[in-house]
Design a protein around this motif. Sequence first.
Motif, PDB file in Angstrom:
ATOM      1  N   GLN A 100       0.796  -1.224   0.000  1.00 26.92           N
ATOM      2  CA  GLN A 100       0.000   0.000   0.000  1.00 26.92           C
ATOM      3  C   GLN A 100       0.829   1.276   0.000  1.00 26.92           C
ATOM      4  N   LYS A 101       2.168   1.139  -0.075  1.00 24.97           N
ATOM      5  CA  LYS A 101       3.033   2.319  -0.097  1.00 24.97           C
ATOM      6  C   LYS A 101       4.070   2.193  -1.190  1.00 24.97           C
ATOM      7  N   LEU A 102       4.299   3.306  -1.876  1.00 28.17           N
ATOM      8  CA  LEU A 102       5.363   3.406  -2.867  1.00 28.17           C
ATOM      9  C   LEU A 102       6.274   4.531  -2.426  1.00 28.17           C
ATOM     10  N   ASN A 103       7.531   4.198  -2.193  1.00 24.49           N
ATOM     11  CA  ASN A 103       8.540   5.172  -1.805  1.00 24.49           C
ATOM     12  C   ASN A 103       9.219   5.668  -3.078  1.00 24.49           C
ATOM     13  N   VAL A 104       9.422   6.968  -3.171  1.00 23.83           N
ATOM     14  CA  VAL A 104      10.065   7.545  -4.352  1.00 23.83           C
ATOM     15  C   VAL A 104      11.337   8.249  -3.926  1.00 23.83           C
ATOM     16  N   GLY A 105      12.438   7.796  -4.486  1.00 27.35           N
ATOM     17  CA  GLY A 105      13.737   8.408  -4.228  1.00 27.35           C
ATOM     18  C   GLY A 105      14.120   9.321  -5.369  1.00 27.35           C
ATOM     19  N   PRO A 106      15.381   9.296  -5.755  1.00 23.27           N
ATOM     20  CA  PRO A 106      15.833  10.216  -6.782  1.00 23.27           C
ATOM     21  C   PRO A 106      15.185   9.974  -8.145  1.00 23.27           C
ATOM     22  N   ASN A 132      -2.238   7.537 -11.414  1.00 27.33           N
ATOM     23  CA  ASN A 132      -2.862   6.222 -11.546  1.00 27.33           C
ATOM     24  C   ASN A 132      -2.581   5.359 -10.311  1.00 27.33           C
ATOM     25  N   ILE A 133      -1.351   5.373  -9.854  1.00 25.02           N
ATOM     26  CA  ILE A 133      -0.980   4.601  -8.652  1.00 25.02           C
ATOM     27  C   ILE A 133      -1.786   5.106  -7.461  1.00 25.02           C
ATOM     28  N   ASN A 134      -1.844   6.413  -7.305  1.00 26.61           N
ATOM     29  CA  ASN A 134      -2.618   7.028  -6.232  1.00 26.61           C
ATOM     30  C   ASN A 134      -4.094   6.635  -6.334  1.00 26.61           C
ATOM     31  N   ASP A 135      -4.636   6.649  -7.545  1.00 25.55           N
ATOM     32  CA  ASP A 135      -6.041   6.294  -7.755  1.00 25.55           C
ATOM     33  C   ASP A 135      -6.335   4.837  -7.401  1.00 25.55           C
ATOM     34  N   HIS A 136      -5.291   4.008  -7.366  1.00 28.65           N
ATOM     35  CA  HIS A 136      -5.441   2.608  -6.953  1.00 28.65           C
ATOM     36  C   HIS A 136      -5.299   2.446  -5.435  1.00 28.65           C
ATOM     37  N   GLY A 137      -5.244   3.564  -4.715  1.00 31.02           N
ATOM     38  CA  GLY A 137      -5.214   3.508  -3.252  1.00 31.02           C
ATOM     39  C   GLY A 137      -3.842   3.318  -2.643  1.00 31.02           C
ATOM     40  N   ILE A 138      -2.807   3.523  -3.417  1.00 30.91           N
ATOM     41  CA  ILE A 138      -1.447   3.347  -2.907  1.00 30.91           C
ATOM     42  C   ILE A 138      -0.890   4.706  -2.491  1.00 30.91           C
ATOM     43  N   GLU A 139      -0.396   4.773  -1.258  1.00 27.15           N
ATOM     44  CA  GLU A 139       0.191   5.999  -0.741  1.00 27.15           C
ATOM     45  C   GLU A 139       1.578   6.192  -1.354  1.00 27.15           C
ATOM     46  N   ILE A 140       1.814   7.362  -1.902  1.00 29.36           N
ATOM     47  CA  ILE A 140       3.102   7.668  -2.529  1.00 29.36           C
ATOM     48  C   ILE A 140       3.857   8.610  -1.615  1.00 29.36           C
TER      49      ILE A 140
END
Length: 164
Positions: A100-106, A132-140
């Motif tokens: 449920q989480k996507l971490n974004v680095g560089p 799109n990822i956010n719309d699928h309920g995944i926290e960025i």
Amino acid sequence: MTISLVRVDDRVIHGQTMTRWTKARPVDGILVVGDSIAHNKLRRRVLKAAANDLKVGIYTVAEAPEKIANGVASKKRFFLISDSPQTFSQLVDMGVDFGQKLNVGPMNTRPDTKVLGNTVAIDQADYDAFQNINDHGIEIQFQLLPDDSVRSWTTLKNKYDSMD
């Protein structure tokens, strides 16, 4: 779930991944997903070398659903990393559950990107993928290092939207 970190990082596996993130999150191996990475023999060798003694699997988007499911079912712990948010957008569209989480680095400056902050520059394709990822309920969560503060997609989306 045994995926301990899901991350977009334009360098994929590098010093910060190995020295900082592996200390902050338990990991036994790294799953790398990306068609351009999987088809580049030199890059595959470099990434495997950068991972030191961790096992690395490098897969195309088509191979990823099965490999991620195997990683989730495993007793071992994995990082799931791609160099592009478009890859994760494709995976969510395919119904892949990576958490449920996507971490974004560089995501460093490239042509036709808007700079949203330190080490974050995105173009319209990145924007659409994150949405799109956010719309699928995944926290960025935008976060360069484990001890850095987290910036949300909403905050960076608003900044992107406000730019010319």
